[in-house]
Design a protein around this motif. Structure first.
Motif, mmCIF file in Angstrom:
data_model
loop_
_atom_site.group_PDB
_atom_site.id
_atom_site.type_symbol
_atom_site.label_atom_id
_atom_site.label_comp_id
_atom_site.label_asym_id
_atom_site.label_seq_id
_atom_site.Cartn_x
_atom_site.Cartn_y
_atom_site.Cartn_z
ATOM 1 N N GLY A 165 0.812 -1.212 0.000
ATOM 2 C CA GLY A 165 0.000 0.000 0.000
ATOM 3 C C GLY A 165 0.844 1.259 0.000
ATOM 4 O O GLY A 165 0.523 2.248 -0.673
ATOM 5 N N ALA A 166 1.950 1.256 0.754
ATOM 6 C CA ALA A 166 2.827 2.420 0.802
ATOM 7 C C ALA A 166 3.465 2.689 -0.553
ATOM 8 O O ALA A 166 3.562 3.837 -1.000
ATOM 9 N N VAL A 167 3.898 1.624 -1.230
ATOM 10 C CA VAL A 167 4.515 1.787 -2.553
ATOM 11 C C VAL A 167 3.489 2.325 -3.546
ATOM 12 O O VAL A 167 3.792 3.214 -4.357
ATOM 13 N N ALA A 168 2.265 1.829 -3.484
ATOM 14 C CA ALA A 168 1.209 2.344 -4.361
ATOM 15 C C ALA A 168 0.951 3.820 -4.081
ATOM 16 O O ALA A 168 0.792 4.628 -5.006
ATOM 17 N N SER A 169 0.925 4.180 -2.794
ATOM 18 C CA SER A 169 0.711 5.574 -2.410
ATOM 19 C C SER A 169 1.836 6.470 -2.897
ATOM 20 O O SER A 169 1.600 7.590 -3.361
ATOM 21 N N SER A 170 3.080 5.984 -2.815
ATOM 22 C CA SER A 170 4.228 6.786 -3.242
ATOM 23 C C SER A 170 4.169 7.118 -4.717
ATOM 24 O O SER A 170 4.776 8.096 -5.172
ATOM 25 N N ARG A 171 3.418 6.320 -5.488
ATOM 26 C CA ARG A 171 3.298 6.532 -6.936
ATOM 27 C C ARG A 171 1.974 7.194 -7.301
ATOM 28 O O ARG A 171 1.642 7.320 -8.491
ATOM 29 N N ASP A 172 1.201 7.589 -6.287
ATOM 30 C CA ASP A 172 -0.093 8.240 -6.515
ATOM 31 C C ASP A 172 -1.017 7.386 -7.373
ATOM 32 O O ASP A 172 -1.743 7.898 -8.240
ATOM 33 N N LEU A 173 -0.990 6.083 -7.136
ATOM 34 C CA LEU A 173 -1.844 5.184 -7.897
ATOM 35 C C LEU A 173 -3.236 5.121 -7.274
ATOM 36 O O LEU A 173 -3.403 5.311 -6.062
ATOM 37 N N PRO A 174 -4.252 4.835 -8.063
ATOM 38 C CA PRO A 174 -5.611 4.736 -7.527
ATOM 39 C C PRO A 174 -5.778 3.507 -6.644
ATOM 40 O O PRO A 174 -4.988 2.548 -6.723
ATOM 41 N N GLU A 175 -6.789 3.537 -5.829
ATOM 42 C CA GLU A 175 -7.057 2.415 -4.925
ATOM 43 C C GLU A 175 -7.255 1.114 -5.688
ATOM 44 O O GLU A 175 -6.906 0.040 -5.199
ATOM 45 N N ARG A 176 -7.786 1.192 -6.894
ATOM 46 C CA ARG A 176 -8.004 -0.013 -7.693
ATOM 47 C C ARG A 176 -6.686 -0.714 -7.988
ATOM 48 O O ARG A 176 -6.611 -1.949 -7.999
ATOM 49 N N ALA A 177 -5.612 0.055 -8.213
ATOM 50 C CA ALA A 177 -4.309 -0.550 -8.458
ATOM 51 C C ALA A 177 -3.852 -1.348 -7.249
ATOM 52 O O ALA A 177 -3.307 -2.451 -7.377
ATOM 53 N N LEU A 178 -4.074 -0.801 -6.059
ATOM 54 C CA LEU A 178 -3.700 -1.513 -4.835
ATOM 55 C C LEU A 178 -4.541 -2.770 -4.668
ATOM 56 O O LEU A 178 -4.026 -3.821 -4.274
ATOM 57 N N THR A 179 -5.830 -2.687 -4.973
ATOM 58 C CA THR A 179 -6.696 -3.866 -4.883
ATOM 59 C C THR A 179 -6.187 -4.985 -5.788
ATOM 60 O O THR A 179 -6.115 -6.156 -5.381
ATOM 61 N N LYS A 220 1.454 -0.096 -17.287
ATOM 62 C CA LYS A 220 1.660 -0.165 -18.735
ATOM 63 C C LYS A 220 0.426 -0.673 -19.465
ATOM 64 O O LYS A 220 0.336 -0.559 -20.696
ATOM 65 N N ILE A 221 -0.514 -1.250 -18.731
ATOM 66 C CA ILE A 221 -1.711 -1.851 -19.341
ATOM 67 C C ILE A 221 -2.749 -0.754 -19.569
ATOM 68 O O ILE A 221 -3.226 -0.136 -18.613
ATOM 69 N N PRO A 222 -3.135 -0.476 -20.794
ATOM 70 C CA PRO A 222 -4.129 0.570 -21.058
ATOM 71 C C PRO A 222 -5.452 0.262 -20.354
ATOM 72 O O PRO A 222 -5.993 -0.837 -20.473
ATOM 73 N N GLY A 223 -5.947 1.232 -19.604
ATOM 74 C CA GLY A 223 -7.242 1.076 -18.945
ATOM 75 C C GLY A 223 -7.295 -0.010 -17.898
ATOM 76 O O GLY A 223 -8.362 -0.580 -17.649
ATOM 77 N N TYR A 224 -6.172 -0.295 -17.251
ATOM 78 C CA TYR A 224 -6.147 -1.423 -16.299
ATOM 79 C C TYR A 224 -7.168 -1.273 -15.182
ATOM 80 O O TYR A 224 -7.709 -2.264 -14.686
#
Length: 321
Positions: free
Chosen positions: A74-88, A144-148
């Motif tokens: 979760g911290a790594v996802a947050s550091s990259r400003d990724l959406p919650e869906r990416a973390l899920t 890298k995946i479009p619309g992931y």
């Protein structure tokens, strides 16, 4: 309604042989022992599920190492400003691949949380066994995946993992979604039972881990005139700097101004600290008028009545001393 009929009956009301009565008594004693043990572990956490998150009446139990690894993802996802869906997606993948354990072996040369393989270009074995590195590699491929974020979870995970059993990720989606909501601070409910006391903690080590997992910017306060960290209100300490045994980190003040809830970032930091409490020897975590204490960790997050004057917008992490 069908009536249960015992499979063995005595005829004509005769008494069961003494041996049978002894066996029945022994079976009853064994059953009571099992029931007693279940009640005991439910109260003490002896089953090893030391951490949990809750949402909508559902509780997800985790072993402490699992919670710590999930918090790092979760911290790594947050550091990259990724959406919650990416973390899920990442959590569901790690749940399937390793049950959120940093596995040192697997199928062929698969390693780590995501069972990445050195022979497939994921990095060296040492790198893959670093949860920060392996999480970063997973997210590098995911974005890298479009619309992931709009794809079914199984499809997004499979495009990264190339698994032989892609549909297996689906069974973890509900749990991963609940855990992601907690770790991103949207539904802050993560708590752990951990032992208190023992060896002292090192506030410098806490600061270093925060910077490594969330990024160095996590220790900076936004809005200062010269871009340098501003003094934390009410603490007399710089954000991220140590004051005695306490590390003070910007919570609300470091949030993205576009966030609907400016406390999410602070709760993400606070719950990360709880998940890593045993290894970093963290005794207390306080934020927004709530506090978690290792010595009373069975109570979870409670009202912080002892510090009514401190800046509730800062996350205060106190180590054992």
């Amino acid at each position: 309604m069908p009536v249960y009929q015992p499979s063995h009956q005595t005829s004509g009301g005769t008494r069961a042989p003494r041996g049978r009565r002894i066996r029945c008594a022994a079976a009853l004693l064994a059953l009571l022992t099992v029931v007693g043990y279940v009640v005991f572990v439910d109260w003490t956490g002896s089953h090893g599920l030391d951490c949990y998150v809750e949402a909508n009446g559902t509780r997800l139990g985790l072993q402490q190492p699992q919670a710590a690894n999930a918090a790092t993802i979760g911290a790594v996802a947050s550091s990259r400003d990724l959406p919650e869906r990416a973390l899920t997606i990442a959590l569901a993948t790690a749940m399937q691949e390793s049950k959120l354990h940093d596995i040192k072996g697997g199928d062929r040369d698969s390693l780590g949380l995501f069972q990445q393989r050195p022979s497939q270009g994921w990095g060296t074995a040492e790198q893959i066994l670093d949860p920060v590195y392996s999480s970063g590699e997973f997210f590098d491929e995911l974005v890298k995946i479009p619309g992931y974020s709009r794809l079914p979870l199984t499809a997004a995970a499979q495009k990264v993992q190339h698994s032989g059993f892609p549909q297996a990720y689906a069974k973890h989606e509900a749990d991963a979604s609940m855990l992601a909501a907690a770790l991103y601070g949207r539904e802050p409910s993560l708590s752990c039972r951990v032992p208190s006391g023992g060896s002292p903690g090192d506030p410098v080590a806490v600061r270093q881990r925060l910077a490594r997992e969330f990024g160095a910017q996590v220790l900076e306060r936004q809005g200062s005139a010269d871009g340098a960290p501003a003094e934390a209100a009410g603490t007399g300490a710089l954000p991220g700097d140590t004051s005695g045994s306490t590390v003070t980190v910007p919570g609300d003040a470091a949030a993205d101004p576009t966030d609907e809830d400016p406390t999410q970032h602070g709760w993400a930091l606070a719950q990360w600290a709880v998940a890593h409490a045993p290894e970093l020897r963290i005794a207390e975590v306080a934020y927004r008028g709530r506090i978690w204490r290792a010595r009373e960790s069975g109570s979870g997050w409670v009202k912080d009545a002892a510090r009514p004057g401190h800046s509730y917008g800062d996350v205060r992490i106190t180590v054992e001393h």
